[in-house]
Design an enzyme around this catalytic site. Structure first.
Site, PDB file in Angstrom:
ATOM      1  N   ASN A  62      -1.985  -2.981  -4.774  1.00 12.96           N
ATOM      2  CA  ASN A  62      -0.955  -3.263  -5.776  1.00 12.96           C
ATOM      3  C   ASN A  62      -0.272  -4.580  -5.481  1.00 12.96           C
ATOM      4  O   ASN A  62      -0.114  -4.985  -4.333  1.00 12.96           O
ATOM      5  CB  ASN A  62       0.058  -2.109  -5.853  1.00 12.96           C
ATOM      6  CG  ASN A  62       1.250  -2.327  -4.935  1.00 12.96           C
ATOM      7  OD1 ASN A  62       2.217  -3.015  -5.298  1.00 12.96           O
ATOM      8  ND2 ASN A  62       1.189  -1.771  -3.724  1.00 12.96           N
ATOM      9  N   PHE A  93       8.059  -5.656  -7.235  1.00 12.23           N
ATOM     10  CA  PHE A  93       9.421  -5.108  -7.414  1.00 12.23           C
ATOM     11  C   PHE A  93       9.855  -5.094  -8.886  1.00 12.23           C
ATOM     12  O   PHE A  93      10.962  -5.541  -9.231  1.00 12.23           O
ATOM     13  CB  PHE A  93      10.460  -5.894  -6.601  1.00 12.23           C
ATOM     14  CG  PHE A  93      10.344  -5.791  -5.106  1.00 12.23           C
ATOM     15  CD1 PHE A  93       9.567  -4.810  -4.499  1.00 12.23           C
ATOM     16  CD2 PHE A  93      11.039  -6.677  -4.289  1.00 12.23           C
ATOM     17  CE1 PHE A  93       9.465  -4.729  -3.117  1.00 12.23           C
ATOM     18  CE2 PHE A  93      10.956  -6.599  -2.902  1.00 12.23           C
ATOM     19  CZ  PHE A  93      10.164  -5.636  -2.315  1.00 12.23           C
ATOM     20  N   SER A 100       7.278  -6.011   1.922  1.00  8.39           N
ATOM     21  CA  SER A 100       6.355  -6.046   0.791  1.00  8.39           C
ATOM     22  C   SER A 100       5.633  -7.387   0.795  1.00  8.39           C
ATOM     23  O   SER A 100       6.261  -8.429   0.969  1.00  8.39           O
ATOM     24  CB  SER A 100       7.103  -5.891  -0.530  1.00  8.39           C
ATOM     25  OG  SER A 100       6.236  -6.262  -1.597  1.00  8.39           O
ATOM     26  N   ASN A 127       4.398  -8.707  -1.765  1.00  5.07           N
ATOM     27  CA  ASN A 127       4.331  -9.181  -3.147  1.00  5.07           C
ATOM     28  C   ASN A 127       5.549  -9.966  -3.629  1.00  5.07           C
ATOM     29  O   ASN A 127       5.666 -10.264  -4.805  1.00  5.07           O
ATOM     30  CB  ASN A 127       4.072  -7.983  -4.086  1.00  5.07           C
ATOM     31  CG  ASN A 127       2.773  -7.290  -3.741  1.00  5.07           C
ATOM     32  OD1 ASN A 127       1.772  -7.953  -3.499  1.00  5.07           O
ATOM     33  ND2 ASN A 127       2.797  -5.968  -3.671  1.00  5.07           N
ATOM     34  N   THR A 128       6.483 -10.262  -2.723  1.00  6.53           N
ATOM     35  CA  THR A 128       7.591 -11.168  -3.046  1.00  6.53           C
ATOM     36  C   THR A 128       7.487 -12.329  -2.064  1.00  6.53           C
ATOM     37  O   THR A 128       7.588 -12.116  -0.851  1.00  6.53           O
ATOM     38  CB  THR A 128       8.954 -10.455  -2.888  1.00  6.53           C
ATOM     39  OG1 THR A 128       9.030  -9.414  -3.861  1.00  6.53           O
ATOM     40  CG2 THR A 128      10.123 -11.415  -3.106  1.00  6.53           C
ATOM     41  N   LYS A 149      11.973  -1.115   6.978  1.00  7.49           N
ATOM     42  CA  LYS A 149      10.563  -0.829   6.688  1.00  7.49           C
ATOM     43  C   LYS A 149       9.710  -2.015   7.072  1.00  7.49           C
ATOM     44  O   LYS A 149       9.962  -3.133   6.630  1.00  7.49           O
ATOM     45  CB  LYS A 149      10.381  -0.494   5.209  1.00  7.49           C
ATOM     46  CG  LYS A 149       8.932  -0.080   4.891  1.00  7.49           C
ATOM     47  CD  LYS A 149       8.835   0.677   3.607  1.00  7.49           C
ATOM     48  CE  LYS A 149       7.414   1.071   3.284  1.00  7.49           C
ATOM     49  NZ  LYS A 149       7.312   1.774   2.009  1.00  7.49           N
ATOM     50  N   ASN A 204       4.506  -0.397   5.520  1.00  9.78           N
ATOM     51  CA  ASN A 204       4.247  -0.817   4.147  1.00  9.78           C
ATOM     52  C   ASN A 204       2.737  -1.041   3.973  1.00  9.78           C
ATOM     53  O   ASN A 204       1.961  -0.719   4.875  1.00  9.78           O
ATOM     54  CB  ASN A 204       5.044  -2.104   3.874  1.00  9.78           C
ATOM     55  CG  ASN A 204       5.531  -2.177   2.431  1.00  9.78           C
ATOM     56  OD1 ASN A 204       4.742  -1.916   1.505  1.00  9.78           O
ATOM     57  ND2 ASN A 204       6.788  -2.514   2.222  1.00  9.78           N
TER      58      ASN A 204
HETATM   59  C1  FMN Z   1       1.849   1.009  -6.448  1.00  9.17           C
HETATM   60  C2  FMN Z   1       2.649   0.929  -5.200  1.00  9.17           C
HETATM   61  C3  FMN Z   1       3.946   0.453  -5.231  1.00  9.17           C
HETATM   62  C4  FMN Z   1       4.707   0.374  -4.067  1.00  9.17           C
HETATM   63  N1  FMN Z   1       5.996  -0.069  -4.137  1.00  9.17           N
HETATM   64  C5  FMN Z   1       6.756  -0.086  -3.020  1.00  9.17           C
HETATM   65  C6  FMN Z   1       8.104  -0.489  -3.075  1.00  9.17           C
HETATM   66  O1  FMN Z   1       8.646  -0.816  -4.135  1.00  9.17           O
HETATM   67  N2  FMN Z   1       8.826  -0.494  -1.910  1.00  9.17           N
HETATM   68  C7  FMN Z   1       8.283  -0.124  -0.707  1.00  9.17           C
HETATM   69  O2  FMN Z   1       8.978  -0.141   0.312  1.00  9.17           O
HETATM   70  N3  FMN Z   1       6.993   0.278  -0.635  1.00  9.17           N
HETATM   71  C8  FMN Z   1       6.233   0.299  -1.753  1.00  9.17           C
HETATM   72  N4  FMN Z   1       4.928   0.729  -1.681  1.00  9.17           N
HETATM   73  C9  FMN Z   1       4.376   1.089  -0.351  1.00  9.17           C
HETATM   74  C10 FMN Z   1       4.433   2.597  -0.086  1.00  9.17           C
HETATM   75  O3  FMN Z   1       5.760   3.067  -0.072  1.00  9.17           O
HETATM   76  C11 FMN Z   1       3.756   2.905   1.264  1.00  9.17           C
HETATM   77  O4  FMN Z   1       4.492   2.290   2.305  1.00  9.17           O
HETATM   78  C12 FMN Z   1       2.312   2.431   1.339  1.00  9.17           C
HETATM   79  O5  FMN Z   1       1.668   2.581   0.102  1.00  9.17           O
HETATM   80  C13 FMN Z   1       1.506   3.160   2.421  1.00  9.17           C
HETATM   81  O6  FMN Z   1       1.503   4.555   2.170  1.00  9.17           O
HETATM   82  P1  FMN Z   1       0.300   5.312   1.400  1.00  9.17           P
HETATM   83  O7  FMN Z   1      -0.985   4.914   2.100  1.00  9.17           O
HETATM   84  O8  FMN Z   1       0.629   6.768   1.517  1.00  9.17           O
HETATM   85  O9  FMN Z   1       0.318   4.832  -0.002  1.00  9.17           O
HETATM   86  C14 FMN Z   1       4.151   0.790  -2.827  1.00  9.17           C
HETATM   87  C15 FMN Z   1       2.841   1.299  -2.800  1.00  9.17           C
HETATM   88  C16 FMN Z   1       2.095   1.378  -3.953  1.00  9.17           C
HETATM   89  C17 FMN Z   1       0.679   1.920  -3.882  1.00  9.17           C
END
Ligand code: FMN
Length: 352
Positions: free
Chosen positions: A118, A122, A184, A186-187, A215, A244
């Site tokens: 992804n 934000f 993240s 992505n910023t 985080k 993350n």
């Molecule tokens: C579509 C998407 C959007 C995410 N948006 C955020 C976010 O806004 N803030 C954040 O701290 N992590 C964000 N994450 C990261 C997740 O909270 C998590 O840390 C990461 O995906 C690893 O866990 P997982 O393997 O269970 O997905 C996002 C993940 C995905 C897939």
């Protein structure tokens, strides 16, 4: 195979011609509708909710498996998540200014690898809108609410502290804990806020009456993590959320390599080992003094159990929920129900 995997998931994955964000929006709309129907919530609760209470950083959790940040950024379907079995919910990441995020498409499923890429960036309605929605919730959520804070894209990096503070002030009455998202991918520039000086200033401003957790990215070196942990301990952070998404593309199935080359952060199965290693490193490095929320690639109950074995006090899911549905939440809680929370401080009595 569960009903979700046999019937619901294939249907969801075909929605919008296979566009992952269309399925995400549809699911959130349905869960928002369910959230307004007490009978539907009660039916879900009786099927999925499992109690396994524990207290971490002074907050009591009905069970240790939470919804990770990013799934319900604006808190659109809050009552549904505890009914689906989650023991806590982290909303956001929210920014001081409302922002649209990156252009679509920006969310890509990689099913053969049980992964997602992804680059949402934000997208959210802003801290004030989230505060208004939380203030209007008809009844208490019943589980702790975490609020993830990020930097607005329009705000320059050297004004980041004020930007995070503005969100914190708008929301401080509503969260049981706050997550400082400095990881993240992505910023642009955001991850540099994990550096000693930046993080020190940020935590100096934010740490106060509510627990503040940091985080972190899975792509940091051990030396960088160790430095970050020193700042967390010195500034009184309540804990660390690890991890993350990753910029690495290791561990993708062959068929997913091309699609996986999309810019953004990778989550799911390819992240399992690395996220767990980071949790273990943080636990070792701090001697268990900083509670850890383990997140990254928890796709089955064994992954959850191993996160706890590595030193996590709580775990979160995102990608696992996409591939396995709510049965994973219940199974993960059951798998970890017997596990004792890791020690988070020297026992004052035993130490005498
Ligand atoms: C579509 C998407 C959007 C995410 N948006 C955020 C976010 O806004 N803030 C954040 O701290 N992590 C964000 N994450 C990261 C997740 O909270 C998590 O840390 C990461 O995906 C690893 O866990 P997982 O393997 O269970 O997905 C996002 C993940 C995905 C897939």
């Amino acid at each position: 195979m569960t009903v979700f995997e046999r019937a619901v998931r294939p249907w969801l994955f075909r929605l919008g011609g296979g566009d992952a964000e269309t399925a995400h929006e549809w699911t959130l709309r349905r869960l928002a509708a369910v959230s307004r129907r007490p009978a539907a919530l009660a039916a879900l609760r009786s099927r999925y909710a499992v109690a396994a209470p524990r207290t971490v950083f002074g907050v009591r959790f009905p069970n240790p498996v939470g919804l990770a940040a990013g799934m319900d950024k604006d808190g659109a379907a809050l009552p549904a998540w505890p009914a689906l079995g989650f023991g806590f919910v982290e909303v956001g990441t929210v920014t001081a200014h409302a922002q649209p995020g990156n252009p679509r498409p920006r969310l890509f499923r990689l099913p053969a690898s049980e992964a997602v890429v992804n680059r949402m960036g934000f997208n959210n309605a802003g801290a004030a809108a989230l505060a208004a929605r939380l203030a209007a919730l008809p009844r208490p959520l019943g589980v702790p609410l975490g609020i993830s804070l990020g930097k607005s894209k329009v705000t320059p990096l050297d004004e980041a502290v004020e930007d995070y503070l503005a969100s914190y002030r708008a929301l401080s009455g509503h969260g049981d804990y706050f997550a400082v998202n400095v990881s993240s991918p992505n910023t642009p520039g955001l991850r540099s806020l994990q550096d000693r000086a930046h993080l020190d200033a940020l935590l100096g401003a934010l740490v106060g009456e509510k627990p503040v957790l940091v985080k972190i990215a899975p792509d940091l070196t051990e030396a960088a993590i160790a430095e970050l942990l020193e700042v967390c301990l010195a500034r009184g952070a309540a804990g660390v959320i690890a991890t993350n998404t990753t910029l690495s593309r290791d561990g993708l199935a062959g068929v997913d390599v091309e699609r996986g080359a999309q810019a953004g952060g990778l989550s799911g199965r390819p992240l399992t080992g690395r996220a767990r290693d980071v949790v273990a490193f943080v636990h070792r490095e701090t001697g268990g003094r900083l509670p850890i929320i383990g997140v990254g690639g928890v796709l089955d109950p064994d992954d959850a159990a191993r996160m706890f074995d590595a030193g996590a006090a709580l775990v979160q899911l995102y990608t696992g929920f996409i591939y396995r549905g709510p049965a994973l939440v219940r199974a993960a809680v059951r798998a970890t129900a017997g596990s004792a929370p890791p020690s988070t401080a020297p026992d004052p009595v035993a130490g005498r």
